[in-house]
Design a protein around this motif. Structure first.
Motif, PDB file in Angstrom:
ATOM      1  N   GLU A 171      -4.560   7.513   0.430  1.00 34.48           N
ATOM      2  CA  GLU A 171      -4.487   8.649  -0.472  1.00 34.48           C
ATOM      3  C   GLU A 171      -2.980   8.541  -1.346  1.00 34.48           C
ATOM      4  O   GLU A 171      -3.058   9.029  -2.732  1.00 34.48           O
ATOM      5  N   ARG A 172      -2.065   8.549  -0.533  1.00 33.83           N
ATOM      6  CA  ARG A 172      -0.683   8.407  -1.228  1.00 33.83           C
ATOM      7  C   ARG A 172      -0.567   7.224  -2.117  1.00 33.83           C
ATOM      8  O   ARG A 172      -0.207   7.594  -3.165  1.00 33.83           O
ATOM      9  N   ALA A 173      -1.226   6.034  -1.981  1.00 30.60           N
ATOM     10  CA  ALA A 173      -0.915   5.090  -2.966  1.00 30.60           C
ATOM     11  C   ALA A 173      -2.004   5.443  -4.125  1.00 30.60           C
ATOM     12  O   ALA A 173      -1.524   5.037  -5.283  1.00 30.60           O
ATOM     13  N   ILE A 174      -2.871   6.313  -3.997  1.00 31.00           N
ATOM     14  CA  ILE A 174      -3.725   6.564  -5.129  1.00 31.00           C
ATOM     15  C   ILE A 174      -3.203   7.431  -6.040  1.00 31.00           C
ATOM     16  O   ILE A 174      -3.504   7.411  -7.366  1.00 31.00           O
ATOM     17  N   VAL A 175      -2.630   8.369  -5.348  1.00 26.51           N
ATOM     18  CA  VAL A 175      -2.218   9.669  -6.339  1.00 26.51           C
ATOM     19  C   VAL A 175      -0.950   9.426  -6.838  1.00 26.51           C
ATOM     20  O   VAL A 175      -0.334  10.110  -7.515  1.00 26.51           O
ATOM     21  N   THR A 176       0.134   8.801  -6.177  1.00 28.93           N
ATOM     22  CA  THR A 176       1.517   8.571  -6.661  1.00 28.93           C
ATOM     23  C   THR A 176       1.742   8.275  -7.888  1.00 28.93           C
ATOM     24  O   THR A 176       1.063   7.403  -8.688  1.00 28.93           O
ATOM     25  N   ARG A 177       2.411   8.836  -8.870  1.00 32.19           N
ATOM     26  CA  ARG A 177       2.750   8.650 -10.245  1.00 32.19           C
ATOM     27  C   ARG A 177       4.123   8.702 -10.694  1.00 32.19           C
ATOM     28  O   ARG A 177       4.800   9.011 -10.092  1.00 32.19           O
ATOM     29  N   GLY A 178       4.104   7.794 -11.734  1.00 33.25           N
ATOM     30  CA  GLY A 178       5.534   7.651 -12.415  1.00 33.25           C
ATOM     31  C   GLY A 178       6.348   6.861 -11.654  1.00 33.25           C
ATOM     32  O   GLY A 178       7.894   6.988 -11.649  1.00 33.25           O
ATOM     33  N   GLY A 179       5.757   5.676 -11.190  1.00 35.43           N
ATOM     34  CA  GLY A 179       6.653   4.847 -10.491  1.00 35.43           C
ATOM     35  C   GLY A 179       5.980   3.725 -10.024  1.00 35.43           C
ATOM     36  O   GLY A 179       4.732   3.444 -10.478  1.00 35.43           O
ATOM     37  N   THR A 180       6.621   2.841  -9.340  1.00 36.21           N
ATOM     38  CA  THR A 180       6.093   1.283  -9.005  1.00 36.21           C
ATOM     39  C   THR A 180       5.514   1.773  -7.540  1.00 36.21           C
ATOM     40  O   THR A 180       6.157   2.250  -6.731  1.00 36.21           O
ATOM     41  N   VAL A 181       4.274   1.085  -7.323  1.00 39.09           N
ATOM     42  CA  VAL A 181       3.575   1.302  -5.995  1.00 39.09           C
ATOM     43  C   VAL A 181       3.472  -0.059  -5.525  1.00 39.09           C
ATOM     44  O   VAL A 181       2.812  -0.786  -6.067  1.00 39.09           O
ATOM     45  N   LEU A 182       4.114  -0.256  -4.355  1.00 41.95           N
ATOM     46  CA  LEU A 182       3.757  -1.568  -3.665  1.00 41.95           C
ATOM     47  C   LEU A 182       2.640  -1.617  -2.385  1.00 41.95           C
ATOM     48  O   LEU A 182       3.027  -0.788  -1.504  1.00 41.95           O
ATOM     49  N   VAL A 183       1.609  -2.198  -2.225  1.00 42.84           N
ATOM     50  CA  VAL A 183       0.512  -1.864  -1.562  1.00 42.84           C
ATOM     51  C   VAL A 183       0.426  -3.385  -0.921  1.00 42.84           C
ATOM     52  O   VAL A 183       0.034  -4.295  -1.393  1.00 42.84           O
ATOM     53  N   SER A 184       0.689  -3.322   0.598  1.00 40.98           N
ATOM     54  CA  SER A 184       0.803  -4.437   1.011  1.00 40.98           C
ATOM     55  C   SER A 184      -0.133  -4.307   2.529  1.00 40.98           C
ATOM     56  O   SER A 184       0.268  -3.580   3.229  1.00 40.98           O
ATOM     57  N   ALA A 185      -1.304  -5.059   2.480  1.00 39.48           N
ATOM     58  CA  ALA A 185      -2.064  -4.885   3.754  1.00 39.48           C
ATOM     59  C   ALA A 185      -3.085  -5.958   4.061  1.00 39.48           C
ATOM     60  O   ALA A 185      -3.298  -6.854   3.048  1.00 39.48           O
TER      61      ALA A 185
END
Ligand SMILES: Nc1ncnc2c1ncn2[C@@H]1O[C@H](COP(=O)(O)OP(=O)(O)O)[C@@H](O)[C@H]1O
Ligand SMILES: [Mg+2]
Length: 253
Positions: free
Chosen positions: A7-21
């Motif tokens: 959820e946090r990775a989905i709704v975060t805005r205004g920056g870079t999101v790195l998802v590693s899984a």
């Protein structure tokens, strides 16, 4: 339903999101949901073809496009009167969802005149590219070996890196270096910088590129554990007994 981390990775805005899984843990799901979030935004909705979505393989790009299409269809089924959503399915067909090679060849094709190449160029198969590279390298090495007595630098290289029964060590090293150089935007500039670094004297280990890298990593680790300890102390708050027995040691740590 997404997990808290998803959820946090989905709704975060205004920056870079790195998802590693790991595989099958829902990375593609997060990416498509995130995209849908932008598309369905009530205040500032975005069109699906305004995104650049890049993957590594054609198969992954195809899967991703299919999943985005499915999400769009599902959203439209819930809100059939929504003209904007309806338009997205059409836009999705020509949206930029591709491999990095596909994206770059698209740019080159559109600007072929500027790049000075034929607009119907083809991308070489990697096997063929590899064998062309090898034979080019062979020719160059051959030329240098012929004049090895006059080339002190090359002789040194051949005697050290290329030491062994054949010159495979040297060819392998050159090919590997070439591959690594290709990941830099300006390979030649990067190579020149590396050569300068070789001749630079550093007054301390911390100043060297490796030293900087190691220190930055250590700093990140220290900060991570610091925030963990701070978090633990905050959670202990309100529990007199726990705080009295362990609080000080965690604080000191
Ligand atoms: N939080 C979740 N709850 C239920 N199913 C999920 C969740 N996250 C992912 N999935 C499902 O798990 C499967 C694998 O997800 P996917 O996004 O393809 O993983 P990845 O891209 O990391 O390999 C998909 O069918 C997806 O719908
Ligand atoms: Mg995936």
């Amino acid at each position: 339903k997404p997990t808290k981390a998803q959820e946090r990775a989905i709704v975060t805005r205004g920056g870079t999101v790195l998802v590693s899984a790991g595989a099958g843990s829902g990375k593609t799901k997060v990416l498509t949901e995130r995209l849908m979030g932008y598309i369905k935004d009530t205040e500032n909705p975005a069109d699906v073809d305004s995104f650049l979505v890049i993957t590594f393989t054609n198969a992954a790009a195809g899967e991703l496009k299919g999943r985005i299409m499915d999400e769009l269809a599902a959203a439209l089924a819930k809100d059939p009167q929504n003209k904007r959503l309806r338009r997205q399915s059409a836009l999705c067909r020509k949206a930029q969802i591709s491999t990095i090679h596909g994206f770059c060849s698209g740019i080159l094709r559109e600007n072929s005149q500027l790049a000075g190449i034929s607009p119907d160029f083809k991308i070489m198969e990697s096997d063929r590219a590899g064998s062309m590279k090898s034979s080019a390298l062979e020719r160059i090495l051959e030329k240098h070996y012929e004049q090895i007595d006059k080339q002190h630098g090359f002789r040194l290289l051949a005697d050290t890196v290329g030491a062994g029964r054949d010159d495979r060590g040297l060819s392998d090293a050159v090919l590997k270096l070439n591959e690594q150089m290709q990941s830099h935007a300006r390979p030649e500039k990067w190579a020149k910088e590396q050569i300068t670094l070789l001749h630079t004297r550093f007054s301390s280990v911390e100043e060297t590129p490796c030293g900087k890298e190691i220190l930055a990593g250590a700093k990140e680790t220290v900060n991570f554990w610091k925030s963990c300890f701070e978090d633990i102390i905050i959670r202990m708050d309100g529990d007199e007994k726990l705080l009295n027995s362990c609080g000080v040691s965690f604080g000191e740590a």
